[in-house]
Scaffold this active site. Sequence first.
Site, PDB file in Angstrom:
ATOM      1  N   GLY A  78       1.356  -1.053  -0.025  1.00 36.55           N
ATOM      2  CA  GLY A  78       0.451  -0.094   0.010  1.00 36.55           C
ATOM      3  C   GLY A  78       0.695   1.060  -0.123  1.00 36.55           C
ATOM      4  CB  ALA A  99      -7.268  -0.399   5.406  1.00 29.63           C
ATOM      5  CB  THR A 113     -10.544   7.145   7.071  1.00 27.04           C
ATOM      6  OG1 THR A 113     -10.808   8.202   6.032  1.00 27.04           O
ATOM      7  CG2 THR A 113     -11.581   6.621   7.284  1.00 27.04           C
ATOM      8  CE1 TYR A 159     -12.008   3.180   4.171  1.00 34.38           C
ATOM      9  CE2 TYR A 159     -12.493   5.207   3.851  1.00 34.38           C
ATOM     10  CZ  TYR A 159     -11.800   4.275   4.354  1.00 34.38           C
ATOM     11  OH  TYR A 159     -10.002   4.342   4.389  1.00 34.38           O
TER      12      TYR A 159
END
Length: 282
Positions: free
Chosen positions: A10, A55, A96, A120
């Site tokens: 990532g 994630a 987030t 999400y």
Amino acid sequence: MKILVFGKTGQVATELQRLADVHALGRQDADLANPDACAAIIRDADADVVINAAAYTAVDKAEQEEDLATLVNGHAPGAMARAASAKGIPFLHISTDYVFSGQGDTAWATDDPVAPPNAYGRSKLVGEQAVQAAGGAFAILRTSWVFSSHGANFVKTMLRLSESRDELNIVDDQIGGPTAAKDIAQALLTMAHALVEGSPGGVFHFAGAPAVSWKDFAVEIFRQAGRSVAVTGIPTSDFPTPAVRPLNSRMDCSALTEAFGIRQPDWTESLAIVLEELKNAD
């Protein structure tokens, strides 16, 4: 300091490996869909601190796979944080701005009420709550609009589209702070060292400044890259997606500065570095 990182390919995990000597675990090494196995890795590891940079990030797909997203983004970090707590080592976790409603025009403070607008965001909130409930030393770093020279992100998408199009319609009523993965990784490393030395953790925000719309972000990408593309702003309602997107992703990052001396990066400067990396990679 021995750093165990969940995540390998990532954007942030890649930058962590570039910046420091870390032990990074890919999906073949640690499957976050198996929280117990992830916890066992921590129990058996010789590590001073754990950073979770892995994630489930398919925002639209999460609308149909909320159980899987919650397993990966919620239950796995909880199990990992409990394992780290049992060993007495700090656990750092990336979250987030999607845990907030996305409404209004004021930058989100760390203690503002949460109200995720999509699956999400709900899955990430489960993870935050589980990490905080684990009882150990922790830091949750909420961030937004991540970009880098690798992986899938807005910068690379805009450059790809500019190869075949000279006009683009880009959403201009979603406002946030573009954040370079390298800047996030550096912030995490600074925080990790501080937590190992006994600094208090908590929930923090980190995003690039100044806040802009996706349209204005695209305009700056093309300006710096020397691409001649006419960009027209459109409302979110003209670009429907399965998952509701927040209109307000502004983040108040003052708590991070006060706790660790980490200041908001200028995303235009970080963008220049990313574009240079991409140019050199061609």
